[in-house]
Write a protein that holds these residues in place. Structure first.
Motif, PDB file in Angstrom:
ATOM      1  N   THR A  39       0.832  -1.204   0.000  1.00 42.23           N
ATOM      2  CA  THR A  39       0.000   0.000   0.000  1.00 42.23           C
ATOM      3  C   THR A  39       0.865   1.251   0.000  1.00 42.23           C
ATOM      4  O   THR A  39       0.618   2.200  -0.766  1.00 42.23           O
ATOM      5  CB  THR A  39      -0.936   0.005   1.222  1.00 42.23           C
ATOM      6  OG1 THR A  39      -1.762  -1.162   1.203  1.00 42.23           O
ATOM      7  CG2 THR A  39      -1.821   1.240   1.227  1.00 42.23           C
ATOM      8  N   GLU A  40       1.882   1.267   0.833  1.00 43.31           N
ATOM      9  CA  GLU A  40       2.767   2.423   0.923  1.00 43.31           C
ATOM     10  C   GLU A  40       3.518   2.629  -0.392  1.00 43.31           C
ATOM     11  O   GLU A  40       3.670   3.766  -0.864  1.00 43.31           O
ATOM     12  CB  GLU A  40       3.762   2.228   2.069  1.00 43.31           C
ATOM     13  CG  GLU A  40       4.612   3.440   2.381  1.00 43.31           C
ATOM     14  CD  GLU A  40       3.818   4.639   2.876  1.00 43.31           C
ATOM     15  OE1 GLU A  40       4.365   5.762   2.819  1.00 43.31           O
ATOM     16  OE2 GLU A  40       2.659   4.471   3.318  1.00 43.31           O
ATOM     17  N   ALA A  41       3.980   1.546  -1.001  1.00 45.64           N
ATOM     18  CA  ALA A  41       4.708   1.649  -2.272  1.00 45.64           C
ATOM     19  C   ALA A  41       3.822   2.222  -3.373  1.00 45.64           C
ATOM     20  O   ALA A  41       4.276   3.004  -4.218  1.00 45.64           O
ATOM     21  CB  ALA A  41       5.243   0.284  -2.672  1.00 45.64           C
ATOM     22  N   LEU A  42       2.561   1.870  -3.360  1.00 47.76           N
ATOM     23  CA  LEU A  42       1.623   2.378  -4.357  1.00 47.76           C
ATOM     24  C   LEU A  42       1.258   3.833  -4.101  1.00 47.76           C
ATOM     25  O   LEU A  42       1.108   4.630  -5.033  1.00 47.76           O
ATOM     26  CB  LEU A  42       0.362   1.506  -4.364  1.00 47.76           C
ATOM     27  CG  LEU A  42       0.543   0.092  -4.916  1.00 47.76           C
ATOM     28  CD1 LEU A  42      -0.586  -0.810  -4.462  1.00 47.76           C
ATOM     29  CD2 LEU A  42       0.624   0.126  -6.445  1.00 47.76           C
ATOM     30  N   LYS A  43       1.116   4.190  -2.835  1.00 45.34           N
ATOM     31  CA  LYS A  43       0.762   5.564  -2.483  1.00 45.34           C
ATOM     32  C   LYS A  43       1.887   6.547  -2.784  1.00 45.34           C
ATOM     33  O   LYS A  43       1.649   7.678  -3.223  1.00 45.34           O
ATOM     34  CB  LYS A  43       0.398   5.649  -0.991  1.00 45.34           C
ATOM     35  CG  LYS A  43      -0.989   5.146  -0.642  1.00 45.34           C
ATOM     36  CD  LYS A  43      -1.254   5.348   0.843  1.00 45.34           C
ATOM     37  CE  LYS A  43      -2.681   4.973   1.220  1.00 45.34           C
ATOM     38  NZ  LYS A  43      -2.925   5.162   2.690  1.00 45.34           N
ATOM     39  N   THR A  44       3.108   6.124  -2.536  1.00 42.18           N
ATOM     40  CA  THR A  44       4.252   7.028  -2.658  1.00 42.18           C
ATOM     41  C   THR A  44       4.896   7.002  -4.034  1.00 42.18           C
ATOM     42  O   THR A  44       5.840   7.764  -4.293  1.00 42.18           O
ATOM     43  CB  THR A  44       5.322   6.668  -1.612  1.00 42.18           C
ATOM     44  OG1 THR A  44       5.767   5.322  -1.820  1.00 42.18           O
ATOM     45  CG2 THR A  44       4.766   6.815  -0.200  1.00 42.18           C
ATOM     46  N   GLY A  45       4.411   6.151  -4.914  1.00 39.20           N
ATOM     47  CA  GLY A  45       4.974   6.090  -6.253  1.00 39.20           C
ATOM     48  C   GLY A  45       6.226   5.252  -6.368  1.00 39.20           C
ATOM     49  O   GLY A  45       6.956   5.348  -7.360  1.00 39.20           O
TER      50      GLY A  45
END
Length: 320
Positions: free
Chosen positions: A248-254
């Motif tokens: 989730t964090e990887a997707l949110k932060t690009g």
């Protein structure tokens, strides 16, 4: 007394007709609701055979209730819901449904890859919600698939089938597996690499590995940071292979561009799960093998395995 069979989810009557002719068959009738644990423990007490789903835990507790149990036919290729050692100790044969679902699962996996890259689901919502007002050069522009690099983590039969589809898109094929597969390399033009190298080089990272002690939690923050920012993560294996918070964090932060997910740590996934709020995620309800033809084929294989064991013959697809 005829041997008793308990089926943990409603199956078509045509599939179990041959079982009804030879055995005493009882079936949980709610198609979309798992059999409650207490009901399963009660029903298994006199059963000679079970047809189970991935949502049914076949563990020490269940096996202690199952004094007559001879065979469990799991309606899946995976069997991480089953304690194989406990089954072996109790003399229970475990069967699964490999091969019959290989191409269907590969079709869905590659379709998930395409949907994530080309923003197909997002575009469908866009037009249905009345947002399409005009044509513009970069409207919902996605990523190309052809001539890109696919990295397959888990090169079993399904992984090979996905690689075959990738070859048709002129993709460079990398794979990481417990062991090398020279024949597949020659036939598909695939290259064996370390996981680290696969992550760095791939435009699409596709997870098709079984859930084991080695693969559980394999994808953490560090793995997503190693991927290209333009890369897509596709998981059609098991949710527990991935740290969903890290994803989730990887997707949110690009850190990565998007994801296509058919599996989750907890299924059904909570509708409020953060992953489901992200536009760059295509989420499916664990339907990789769900074509009518394939699911019926899987059911028939379960029936054949049970018939074989209860008649004293060797089942077609025995795990242990």
């Amino acid at each position: 007394m005829k041997p008793s069979i308990y089926i943990t989810r409603r199956l078509p009557k045509t599939v179990i007709e041959s079982l009804n002719q030879e055995f005493q068959v009882e079936m949980w009738e709610k198609e979309d609701v798992p059999v409650p644990r207490d009901v399963l423990l009660e029903k298994v007490s006199g059963a000679s055979a079970l047809i189970t789903m991935l949502s049914d835990g076949v563990d020490t507790e269940l096996l202690e209730h199952a004094k007559e149990l001879k065979v469990v036919a799991n309606l899946a290729v995976g069997y991480d819901n089953i304690d194989l050692e406990a089954a072996k100790q109790n003399g229970v044969v475990i069967c699964n449904t490999p091969d019959v679902l290989t191409d269907t699962t590969a079709d869905l996996t590659f379709g998930l890859l395409m949907a994530a890259a080309r923003r197909i689901v997002e575009a469908d919502r866009y037009i249905k919600e009345g947002k399409w007002k005009s044509w513009s050069p970069l409207l919902l522009s996605g990523a190309d698939i052809h001539h890109k690099t696919i990295g397959i983590v888990g090169m079993g039969s399904i992984g090979e089938a996905v690689a075959k589809r990738a070859k048709g898109f002129d993709m460079d094929i990398l794979y990481h597996n417990r062991s090398r597969k020279p024949e597949a390399e020659e036939r598909l033009g695939a290259s064996y690499v370390s996981l680290d190298e696969l992550l760095v080089q791939s435009d699409f990272v596709v997870v098709l590995a079984p859930l084991t002690s080695e693969t559980e939690g394999l994808f953490q923050k560090e793995q997503f940071q190693a991927m290209k920012k333009s890369a897509f993560f596709i998981n059609a294996a098991r949710g527990a292979i991935v740290n969903e918070e890290a994803l989730t964090e990887a997707l949110k932060t690009g850190e990565i561009a998007g994801a296509g997910l058919d599996v989750f740590v907890k299924e059904p996934i909570d509708p409020d799960h953060p992953l489901l709020s992200l536009e760059n995620v295509v989420a499916l309800p664990h339907i990789a093998s769900s074509s009518t033809e394939t699911r019926i084929g899987m059911m028939n294989l379960c029936v054949q395995n049970i018939q074989a064991v209860l008649k004293g013959d060797k089942p077609k697809t025995q795990v242990t």
